[in-house]
Design an enzyme around this catalytic site. Structure first.
Site, PDB file in Angstrom:
ATOM      1  N   THR A 198       0.830  -1.197   0.000  1.00  0.00           N
ATOM      2  CA  THR A 198       0.000   0.000   0.000  1.00  0.00           C
ATOM      3  C   THR A 198       0.870   1.254   0.000  1.00  0.00           C
ATOM      4  O   THR A 198       1.993   1.239   0.507  1.00  0.00           O
ATOM      5  CB  THR A 198      -0.946   0.025   1.223  1.00  0.00           C
ATOM      6  OG1 THR A 198      -1.751   1.194   1.172  1.00  0.00           O
ATOM      7  CG2 THR A 198      -0.161   0.013   2.534  1.00  0.00           C
ATOM      8  N   ARG A 199       0.307   2.326  -0.583  1.00  0.00           N
ATOM      9  CA  ARG A 199       0.942   3.641  -0.528  1.00  0.00           C
ATOM     10  C   ARG A 199      -0.058   4.665   0.000  1.00  0.00           C
ATOM     11  O   ARG A 199       0.158   5.860  -0.107  1.00  0.00           O
ATOM     12  CB  ARG A 199       1.464   4.080  -1.903  1.00  0.00           C
ATOM     13  CG  ARG A 199       0.573   3.835  -3.075  1.00  0.00           C
ATOM     14  CD  ARG A 199       1.058   4.512  -4.332  1.00  0.00           C
ATOM     15  NE  ARG A 199       0.243   5.635  -4.681  1.00  0.00           N
ATOM     16  CZ  ARG A 199      -0.843   5.582  -5.436  1.00  0.00           C
ATOM     17  NH1 ARG A 199      -1.249   4.429  -5.923  1.00  0.00           N
ATOM     18  NH2 ARG A 199      -1.535   6.663  -5.700  1.00  0.00           N
ATOM     19  N   HIS A 203      -7.969   1.864   6.039  1.00  0.00           N
ATOM     20  CA  HIS A 203      -9.201   2.065   6.789  1.00  0.00           C
ATOM     21  C   HIS A 203      -9.824   0.698   7.096  1.00  0.00           C
ATOM     22  O   HIS A 203      -9.195  -0.345   6.910  1.00  0.00           O
ATOM     23  CB  HIS A 203     -10.143   2.962   5.991  1.00  0.00           C
ATOM     24  CG  HIS A 203      -9.558   4.310   5.696  1.00  0.00           C
ATOM     25  ND1 HIS A 203      -9.381   5.273   6.662  1.00  0.00           N
ATOM     26  CD2 HIS A 203      -9.046   4.841   4.543  1.00  0.00           C
ATOM     27  CE1 HIS A 203      -8.822   6.347   6.136  1.00  0.00           C
ATOM     28  NE2 HIS A 203      -8.605   6.111   4.851  1.00  0.00           N
ATOM     29  N   HIS A 206      -9.768  -2.050   4.420  1.00  0.00           N
ATOM     30  CA  HIS A 206      -8.462  -2.684   4.193  1.00  0.00           C
ATOM     31  C   HIS A 206      -8.179  -3.732   5.272  1.00  0.00           C
ATOM     32  O   HIS A 206      -7.628  -4.803   4.999  1.00  0.00           O
ATOM     33  CB  HIS A 206      -7.361  -1.631   4.185  1.00  0.00           C
ATOM     34  CG  HIS A 206      -7.531  -0.570   3.154  1.00  0.00           C
ATOM     35  ND1 HIS A 206      -8.036   0.675   3.447  1.00  0.00           N
ATOM     36  CD2 HIS A 206      -7.290  -0.570   1.818  1.00  0.00           C
ATOM     37  CE1 HIS A 206      -8.086   1.407   2.350  1.00  0.00           C
ATOM     38  NE2 HIS A 206      -7.645   0.675   1.342  1.00  0.00           N
ATOM     39  N   GLY A 291      -4.199  -5.667  -6.090  1.00  0.00           N
ATOM     40  CA  GLY A 291      -5.447  -4.923  -6.135  1.00  0.00           C
ATOM     41  C   GLY A 291      -5.889  -4.530  -7.534  1.00  0.00           C
ATOM     42  O   GLY A 291      -5.194  -4.749  -8.522  1.00  0.00           O
ATOM     43  N   ARG A 292      -7.042  -3.937  -7.552  1.00  0.00           N
ATOM     44  CA  ARG A 292      -7.577  -3.374  -8.790  1.00  0.00           C
ATOM     45  C   ARG A 292      -6.690  -2.211  -9.216  1.00  0.00           C
ATOM     46  O   ARG A 292      -6.364  -1.343  -8.424  1.00  0.00           O
ATOM     47  CB  ARG A 292      -9.005  -2.899  -8.549  1.00  0.00           C
ATOM     48  CG  ARG A 292      -9.751  -2.460  -9.792  1.00  0.00           C
ATOM     49  CD  ARG A 292     -11.162  -2.001  -9.423  1.00  0.00           C
ATOM     50  NE  ARG A 292     -11.972  -1.710 -10.604  1.00  0.00           N
ATOM     51  CZ  ARG A 292     -11.932  -0.558 -11.266  1.00  0.00           C
ATOM     52  NH1 ARG A 292     -11.135   0.402 -10.854  1.00  0.00           N
ATOM     53  NH2 ARG A 292     -12.689  -0.366 -12.330  1.00  0.00           N
ATOM     54  N   ALA A 295      -0.754  -0.447  -8.545  1.00  0.00           N
ATOM     55  CA  ALA A 295       0.391   0.394  -8.883  1.00  0.00           C
ATOM     56  C   ALA A 295       0.194   1.189 -10.175  1.00  0.00           C
ATOM     57  O   ALA A 295       1.154   1.547 -10.846  1.00  0.00           O
ATOM     58  CB  ALA A 295       1.671  -0.434  -8.990  1.00  0.00           C
ATOM     59  N   THR A 435      11.495  44.426   0.708  1.00  0.00           N
ATOM     60  CA  THR A 435      12.030  43.775   1.912  1.00  0.00           C
ATOM     61  C   THR A 435      12.806  42.518   1.544  1.00  0.00           C
ATOM     62  O   THR A 435      13.917  42.285   2.043  1.00  0.00           O
ATOM     63  CB  THR A 435      10.885  43.411   2.863  1.00  0.00           C
ATOM     64  OG1 THR A 435      10.119  44.572   3.158  1.00  0.00           O
ATOM     65  CG2 THR A 435      11.426  42.827   4.164  1.00  0.00           C
ATOM     66  N   ALA A 478       7.252  40.303  -9.934  1.00  0.00           N
ATOM     67  CA  ALA A 478       7.083  38.987 -10.580  1.00  0.00           C
ATOM     68  C   ALA A 478       6.599  39.138 -12.019  1.00  0.00           C
ATOM     69  O   ALA A 478       5.475  38.743 -12.352  1.00  0.00           O
ATOM     70  CB  ALA A 478       6.126  38.124  -9.773  1.00  0.00           C
TER      71      ALA A 478
END
Length: 573
Positions: A198-199, A203, A206, A291-292, A295, A435, A478
């Protein structure tokens, strides 16, 4: 007895080379040094610990080509992901990197020498082929972007000899090498282990999934999260590990062990799933939950999935026998409120009432402070997430004002500073252009490069303050779009960023200039002055645009406050 490692022998280079540690350490001090990037460090750590067995170093050209084309090393072993040490032509020339040469591999964080590589070859990879065969070829894929935009043009192949483990200062007790984890399993008497990759935070669903998987195989659970490099935008590993630690007591009878994996993910879908299975096998697991869209990086900008939802499962199943690890297909767990239980999607009958909270909805509830029910996640897990991801009214943000000199942006910035301080609830930091110039960038001139560097410094300071929960008001000129966009990207990692264009015209700004700065610029006394002899690129899509030629400072501040309130940043004050 743990699962045998991939290839039959665990290539624990730290143990193998321990007897010659002093000799290698002394030699490393006198060799040219390759300072490794963060991704290269992750790869090296798993090479020298045996996590990438049967690899003993970075792939040479023959192994690289075999893996890219056929998922095979030259010795015939299955391996799905190229593990390569990239280098530039300049580094190769300066360090004398060539076949037969030896070089020290050094940690960029603390300058420690970690290993010595003996170079087999220096080769130019076929990046288009690698992108296509390994990752599917979509130019928006994060690994393909890395390949073309970050990875250097040459690869160095060669075996390494280990000198030292990498130093970590977080969760040291949870950072098991494969050999250590195998010993731990033996100590516990575990012979069947289901690994869960897992990354993300875990819950209740899981927990239910992993418990079901373990019970169906009469096994135990290895929670094996990635704490190296994951997908940009993922929740930081510090928060995730605290979540896993909070969840661990919810497993029955000491069913689960938590171990951290210092992997640099490629988000490579099917190829990555095979790679993950090999890594878990090397760590002693006998089963692996896939898993589905395992990765996968999700969808591209056109809304098209990079991979099919079950491509990874099919890929691992195809090589199941050779991998020597059993695939446990991931079934989405569905909550049934009437029976207060979770069931796999394929076991839920038609017409049965279900509840679900999507990832988007969860993030929304965290952001707004809305309740997260116990059927979805345990209170101790929610507590950790709320500590790390407070609701929006407690988060930092940056208001970035841009416009010509004397456009009124400084006056708006000062008035906004007073207004936010009056409301309270946050510290407020004011970064005025003059500044910052005097305190942070006094050595910089007004060339294009120096102006960009000045904005980079403002963005860095603003990002750190935003991360700490402050309200930041920055008001530089900027003038260039790319610098403003870079500032947005830097700061947005830590909180909301709002670009406010003070669109007062150059003519009005010059006409009302009581200090005579524009006059000096027109007379040539000041060079590189924005609007006179240097351009200002107007923002195309600012979050707010105000013109102080037609409105007051008070009205401009009120518009900014309304913008912040509409985003939920001020609602509790």
């Amino acid at each position: 007895m743990a699962n045998p490692p991939h290839g039959g022998v665990l290539k624990d280079l730290l143990a193998r080379d321990a007897s010659k540690h002093k000799e290698l350490e002394q030699e490393a001090e006198h060799l040219p040094a390759i300072v490794l990037t963060e991704r290269q460090l992750c790869d090296l750590e798993l090479i020298i610990s045996g996590g990438f067995s049967p690899l003993e170093g970075f792939m040479n050209e023959k192994d690289y080509n075999g893996v890219v084309e056929n998922l095979r090393l030259t010795d015939g072993n299955l391996f799905s992901m190229p593990i390569c040490l990239d280098s530039s032509q300049t580094a190769i020339d300066d360090l004398g990197l060539k076949p037969g040469a030896r070089a020290t591999l050094r940690d960029f964080r603390d300058d420690r020498n970690l290993a010595i590589i003996t170079i087999d070859d220096v080769y130019k990879p076929n990046k288009p082929k690698e992108a296509k065969e390994v990752f599917g070829g979509d130019e928006e894929h994060p690994a393909v972007k890395y390949l073309y935009k970050t990875a250097q043009e040459y690869y160095l192949g060669g075996k390494v000899e280990a000198i030292s483990r990498l130093n970590h200062y977080d969760y040291v007790a949870l950072r098991y090498t494969p050999a250590e984890l195998r010993t731990h399993f033996d100590k516990l008497g575990w012979s069947r282990v289901v690994a869960f990759q897992t990354r993300n935070p875990m819950h209740r669903a899981h927990r239910e999934l992993t418990v079901r998987a373990a019970r169906s195989r009469q096994a135990n659970v290895l929670i094996h999260p990635v704490v190296g490099l994951t997908k940009p935008g993922d929740i930081d590993h510090f928060t995730r590990v605290r979540v896993y630690q909070a969840l661990l007591p919810r497993y029955p009878n000491g069913m689960a062990v938590l171990g951290l994996l210092p992997l640099a993910m490629r988000m490579g879908g099917p190829r990555e799933a095979i790679w993950h299975a090999i890594i878990r096998k090397n760590h002693g697991a006998t089963h692996f939950i896939v898993g589905r869209d395992h990765a996968g990086p999700g969808k591209n900008s056109k809304g098209v999935d990079f991979y099919g939802p079950y491509d990874a499962q099919y890929a691992v199943e195809k090589y199941r026998t050779e991998l020597g690890i059993e695939v446990v297909p991931f079934q989405q767990m569905i909550y049934l409120p009437d029976s207060d239980e979770y069931k796999p999607d394929d076991e839920v009958k038609d017409g049965v009432r279900t509840l679900n909270i999507s990832g988007t909805e969860l993030r929304s509830r965290l952001r707004t402070g809305k309740d997260i029910p116990e059927w979805f996640s345990y209170p101790e897990v929610v507590r950790v997430l709320r500590e790390s991801h407070p609701p929006k009214y407690k988060q930092g943000f940056t208001v970035f004002l841009t416009g010509y000199h004397n456009s009124g942006k400084e006056a708006v910035a000062r008035a906004l500073d007073v207004t936010l301080n009056q409301q309270g609830g946050r510290s407020v930091s004011l970064l005025l252009g003059e500044t910052v110039r005097s305190e942070l960038s006094s050595e910089l001139g007004f060339s294009h490069a120096d102006r960009s560097k000045n904005i980079q410094r403002i963005a860095f300071v603003a990002a750190e303050l935003t991360k700490a929960g402050a309200a930041v008001i920055a008001a530089p000129i900027a003038p260039f779009h790319h610098s403003r966009q870079s500032a947005r990207e830097t700061i947005s990692q830590y909180g909301s960023f709002y670009l406010v264009h003070i669109a007062t015209s150059l003519q009005y700004s010059e006409k009302t200039d009581k200090k005579g700065v524009y006059t000096k610029a027109r007379n040539g006394d000041i060079k590189g002055f924005t609007g006179v002899d240097d351009p200002y690129e107007e923002p195309e899509k600012p979050d707010l645009k105000v013109d102080l030629e037609t409105t007051t400072v008070r009205s401009a501040v009120h518009q900014i406050v309304l913008l912040l309130e509409s985003e939920g940043l001020l609602e509790r004050f």
